[in-house]
Design a protein around this motif. Structure first.
Motif, PDB file in Angstrom:
ATOM      1  N   MET A  11      55.457  -7.529  25.420  1.00  0.00           N
ATOM      2  CA  MET A  11      54.395  -7.539  26.426  1.00  0.00           C
ATOM      3  C   MET A  11      53.936  -8.958  26.720  1.00  0.00           C
ATOM      4  O   MET A  11      53.563  -9.285  27.859  1.00  0.00           O
ATOM      5  N   LYS A  12      53.960  -9.838  25.726  1.00  0.00           N
ATOM      6  CA  LYS A  12      53.575 -11.229  25.935  1.00  0.00           C
ATOM      7  C   LYS A  12      54.526 -11.945  26.886  1.00  0.00           C
ATOM      8  O   LYS A  12      54.134 -12.846  27.639  1.00  0.00           O
ATOM      9  N   LEU A  13      55.780 -11.540  26.855  1.00  0.00           N
ATOM     10  CA  LEU A  13      56.764 -12.168  27.741  1.00  0.00           C
ATOM     11  C   LEU A  13      56.441 -11.875  29.206  1.00  0.00           C
ATOM     12  O   LEU A  13      56.660 -12.722  30.082  1.00  0.00           O
ATOM     13  N   ASP A  14      55.921 -10.654  29.471  1.00  0.00           N
ATOM     14  CA  ASP A  14      55.588 -10.294  30.847  1.00  0.00           C
ATOM     15  C   ASP A  14      54.288 -10.941  31.301  1.00  0.00           C
ATOM     16  O   ASP A  14      54.173 -11.395  32.444  1.00  0.00           O
ATOM     17  N   ASP A  15      53.297 -10.979  30.396  1.00  0.00           N
ATOM     18  CA  ASP A  15      51.996 -11.545  30.763  1.00  0.00           C
ATOM     19  C   ASP A  15      51.364 -12.162  29.528  1.00  0.00           C
ATOM     20  O   ASP A  15      50.544 -11.546  28.836  1.00  0.00           O
ATOM     21  N   PRO A  16      51.715 -13.418  29.218  1.00  0.00           N
ATOM     22  CA  PRO A  16      51.252 -14.049  27.975  1.00  0.00           C
ATOM     23  C   PRO A  16      49.734 -14.272  27.927  1.00  0.00           C
ATOM     24  O   PRO A  16      49.173 -14.417  26.856  1.00  0.00           O
ATOM     25  N   ASP A  17      49.064 -14.306  29.092  1.00  0.00           N
ATOM     26  CA  ASP A  17      47.623 -14.580  29.107  1.00  0.00           C
ATOM     27  C   ASP A  17      46.778 -13.316  29.257  1.00  0.00           C
ATOM     28  O   ASP A  17      45.562 -13.404  29.476  1.00  0.00           O
TER      29      ASP A  17
END
Length: 385
Positions: free
Chosen positions: A202-208
């Motif tokens: 999930m961090k790869l898609d939206d790390p922030d």
């Protein structure tokens, strides 16, 4: 409930059996002593009869004199004093050696003997009648207390056995809980590893993403919980020192996850406190106390955590404005399986007590509670020298 009733019934059965055994021993010993006392009285009666016969026979032959002497000599245990009507000592036997040459004390002993057994009068032809005083033998006096001593030791034996069996039971229960806790940690570990992997994806898609970061915190919390369970039954290492930091981290985490209607506050000393502790287990204790407080307030009220120093101890107070406890509830609060909540397991406070007392050599108790006004829990841990 049925198991609890049967457990209490078994305890009563054990108590009744113990009582019956002790009473049986006491009664049997009392009967034996009564029999021995009657035998001693018979021996004294025989001796007195012989003395009376001696006074009645004007010229006894050698055979009769020998028989009378034999009867008199056969008494080697029963204390005996014979006085005339003027309290002159005629004869004494088996009395304490330290008064054998003291007529005053011998007469005083005779008066004391008269309180135990009736004085026997021997009529003498010249009118100077003799009076026989006697008492229990030393052996019989010692045996008089034996039923109670024996009963006491039997009672102590049964109490020790009962305590020993209960200790074994508690030890078995401890091993059971430890095994259950470790198995729970093992079972949590498998899906936890999978969740960590999904978070990284999930961090790869939206790390922030804020949601991802919050989920990551919860997963980290699950990892902490898993570590807590894995440490139950093992002796933890008290490698953490900064006590303020441990309390502050727990406060920050819990504050964001409890009801906004709860006025949650923290008071910490302005200086650093070094106390040997295990951060993972200590956070478990604080979390349990905070969750109990929130439940008691039904999600609305004031909750205060205070840390302060007193003498050589560090104290942590968790105070709420909840429903409070009755005296009975306060007495049972730390007992395993006891809970005032319908869906409660009654394990949180009992495990918290174990963590503080067994692992940190401290104490945890309810310092104050009042129905309708709230409860204060206090943790006491010795400060590092």
């Amino acid at each position: 409930m049925r198991k609890s009733i049967f457990a209490r019934l078994n305890n009563w059965i054990i108590f009744v059996l113990m009582t019956i055994v002790v009473l049986t021993v006491v009664i049997a010993s009392t009967i034996l002593i009564t029999f021995l006392r009657k035998e001693e009285v018979k021996r004294v009666d025989i001796l007195v009869s012989a003395l009376k016969f001696q006074q009645e026979v004007t010229s006894p032959n050698l055979e009769i004199q020998g028989l009378l002497l034999q009867i008199y000599s056969s008494n080697s245990t029963i204390p005996l004093i014979i006085l005339d009507k003027n309290d002159q000592i005629m004869v004494h036997k088996n009395i304490p050696q330290d008064i054998e040459n003291d007529p005053v004390q011998i007469v005083a002993l005779a008066r004391k003997m008269a309180k135990s057994y009736p004085v026997i009068e021997i009529k003498v032809p010249d009118g100077n009648n003799q009076f026989v005083y006697y008492d229990n033998s030393e052996l019989l006096n010692n045996l008089r207390y034996s039923p109670f001593i024996l009963g006491f030791f039997i009672l102590c034996y049964f109490l020790f056995s009962f305590w020993f069996l209960r200790t074994i039971k508690k030890t078995d229960e401890g091993y059971l809980w430890a095994g259950l806790a470790k198995e729970t940690a093992h079972q949590i570990g498998t899906p936890l590893s999978s969740m960590i992997g999904w978070i990284e994806i999930m961090k790869l898609d939206d790390p922030d993403s804020e949601g991802v970061h919050e989920i990551e915190k919860d997963v980290e919390r699950l990892r902490t919980i898993s570590e807590r369970f894995s440490k139950i039954g093992s002796v933890p290492e008290l490698n953490d020192k900064d006590f303020n930091e441990t309390i502050k981290e727990n406060y920050d985490y819990l504050k964001r996850r409890i009801s906004k209607k709860v006025n949650f506050s923290l008071h910490l000393p302005t200086y650093k406190i070094d106390v040997p502790h295990n951060k993972i287990l200590m956070s478990w204790v604080i979390e349990n106390l905070v969750k109990n407080a929130v439940d008691a307030m039904k999600g609305e009220g004031s909750l205060l955590i205070s840390v302060y120093e007193r003498n050589k101890n560090i104290l942590v107070e968790v105070k709420d404005t909840g429903s409070g406890m009755t005296k009975q509830q306060a007495r049972n609060a730390f007992k395993p399986g006891y809970s005032t909540k319908k869906r409660g397991w009654g394990l949180g406070l009992s495990l918290a007590k174990r963590v503080i007392q067994e692992y940190h050599n401290g104490d945890i108790k309810i310092s104050q509670t009042e129905v309708g006004k709230g409860t204060s829990f206090r943790i006491t841990i010795r400060k590092e020298a």
